[in-house]
Design an enzyme around this catalytic site. Structure first.
Site, PDB file in Angstrom:
ATOM      1  N   LYS A   1     -15.716  20.765  47.199  1.00  3.11           N
ATOM      2  CA  LYS A   1     -15.824  19.477  47.877  1.00  3.11           C
ATOM      3  C   LYS A   1     -14.766  19.423  48.975  1.00  3.11           C
ATOM      4  O   LYS A   1     -13.577  19.664  48.719  1.00  3.11           O
ATOM      5  CB  LYS A   1     -15.498  18.376  46.860  1.00  3.11           C
ATOM      6  CG  LYS A   1     -16.541  17.304  46.754  1.00  3.11           C
ATOM      7  CD  LYS A   1     -16.017  16.234  45.811  1.00  3.11           C
ATOM      8  CE  LYS A   1     -17.076  15.261  45.454  1.00  3.11           C
ATOM      9  NZ  LYS A   1     -16.545  14.141  44.683  1.00  3.11           N
TER      10      LYS A   1
HETATM   11  C1  E4P Z   1     -18.371  11.387  44.768  1.00  2.00           C
HETATM   12  O1  E4P Z   1     -18.596  12.553  44.447  1.00  2.00           O
HETATM   13  C2  E4P Z   1     -17.177  10.629  44.372  1.00  2.00           C
HETATM   14  O2  E4P Z   1     -16.553  11.249  43.282  1.00  2.00           O
HETATM   15  C3  E4P Z   1     -17.447   9.233  43.891  1.00  2.00           C
HETATM   16  O3  E4P Z   1     -18.813   8.923  43.840  1.00  2.00           O
HETATM   17  C4  E4P Z   1     -16.518   8.199  44.437  1.00  2.00           C
HETATM   18  O4  E4P Z   1     -16.914   6.940  43.999  1.00  2.00           O
HETATM   19  P1  E4P Z   1     -15.962   5.650  43.893  1.00  2.00           P
HETATM   20  O5  E4P Z   1     -16.130   4.865  45.139  1.00  2.00           O
HETATM   21  O6  E4P Z   1     -16.508   4.924  42.700  1.00  2.00           O
HETATM   22  O7  E4P Z   1     -14.565   6.151  43.682  1.00  2.00           O
END
Ligand code: E4P
Length: 215
Positions: free
Chosen positions: A83
């Site tokens: 990522k």
């Molecule tokens: C995506 O891969 C992220 O880990 C995640 O969806 C972030 O979401 P949040 O806004 O709930 O932290």
């Protein structure tokens, strides 16, 4: 639509995997910190319990460091993808990593233009953050539709992961808009299972079954 779980918690991953519906796992530095561990250790543990793609976030800020860190993360297990947060350096790193066969999940996507660039650089996944757009008064799910349309207009192979999901309605919208994947928190997966009319129906069937047994 594929269902990923958005967590670094091993028990939650095991539980959802046991439902027979798990297609992948996404982690991020905040989710890892909540578990009191570090990314390499935790993604290795996740890879030992489920055989699905797992996103591990690289924390470097410069392209050459992202490439090095990405290679290290990918070397932990064949199921691991890297990522990277959307920026110029991560586009450069994506080009290199994807040419080496390492899948990149471009994260923190807040516009279709960003998604277009990520797909052109070779990202395997793009992650638009629906809930965080809602938080600032925008329609997060509009972005999903825009990205799905752009990718289908030009045949980009990148898969759209609806991320930052806050409730079952986000999942429904991701599915109706044609997202390839939704990465869903554990509590939202639980909410998706239940319906008051299902619970009522089960209770009524149990009552009637008990009555019929007594006759
Ligand atoms: C995506 O891969 C992220 O880990 C995640 O969806 C972030 O979401 P949040 O806004 O709930 O932290």
């Amino acid at each position: 639509m594929k269902i990923f779980i958005d967590t670094a918690n091993l028990d939650m991953i095991k539980e959802i995997n046991s439902w027979g519906i798990l297609d992948g796992v996404t982690t991020n530095p905040s989710l890892i910190a909540k578990e009191g561990t570090d990314t390499p250790t935790r993604v290795k543990e996740i890879a030992a319990i489920v055989d699905v793609p797992i996103s591990a976030e690289a924390m470097s800020l410069k392209a050459e460091d992202m490439i090095k860190e990405g290679r290290e993360l990918a070397a932990i297990h064949p199921n691991i993808n890297v990522k990277l947060p959307m920026c110029i350096d991560s586009l450069k790193a994506t080009k290199v990593l994807s040419s080496e066969g390492i899948d990149v999940n471009m994260t923190l996507i807040f516009s279709a233009q960003q998604a277009l660039l990520a797909a052109k650089a070779g990202a395997r996944y793009v992650s638009p953050f629906v809930g965080r757009l809602d938080d600032i008064g925008a329609y997060g799910t509009d972005l999903l539709g825009q990205i799905v349309t752009v990718f289908s207009n030009y045949g980009f192979r990148a898969e759209v992961i609806a991320a930052s999901i806050r409730g079952p309605i986000h999942v429904l919208e991701a599915a109706t808009l044609g997202c390839d994947i939704a990465t869903i928190p554990y509590n939202v997966l639980l909410q998706m299972v239940s319906h008051p009319k299902t619970d009522e129906g089960i209770q009524n069937f149990i009552k009637d079954y008990e009555k019929s047994k007594k006759k």
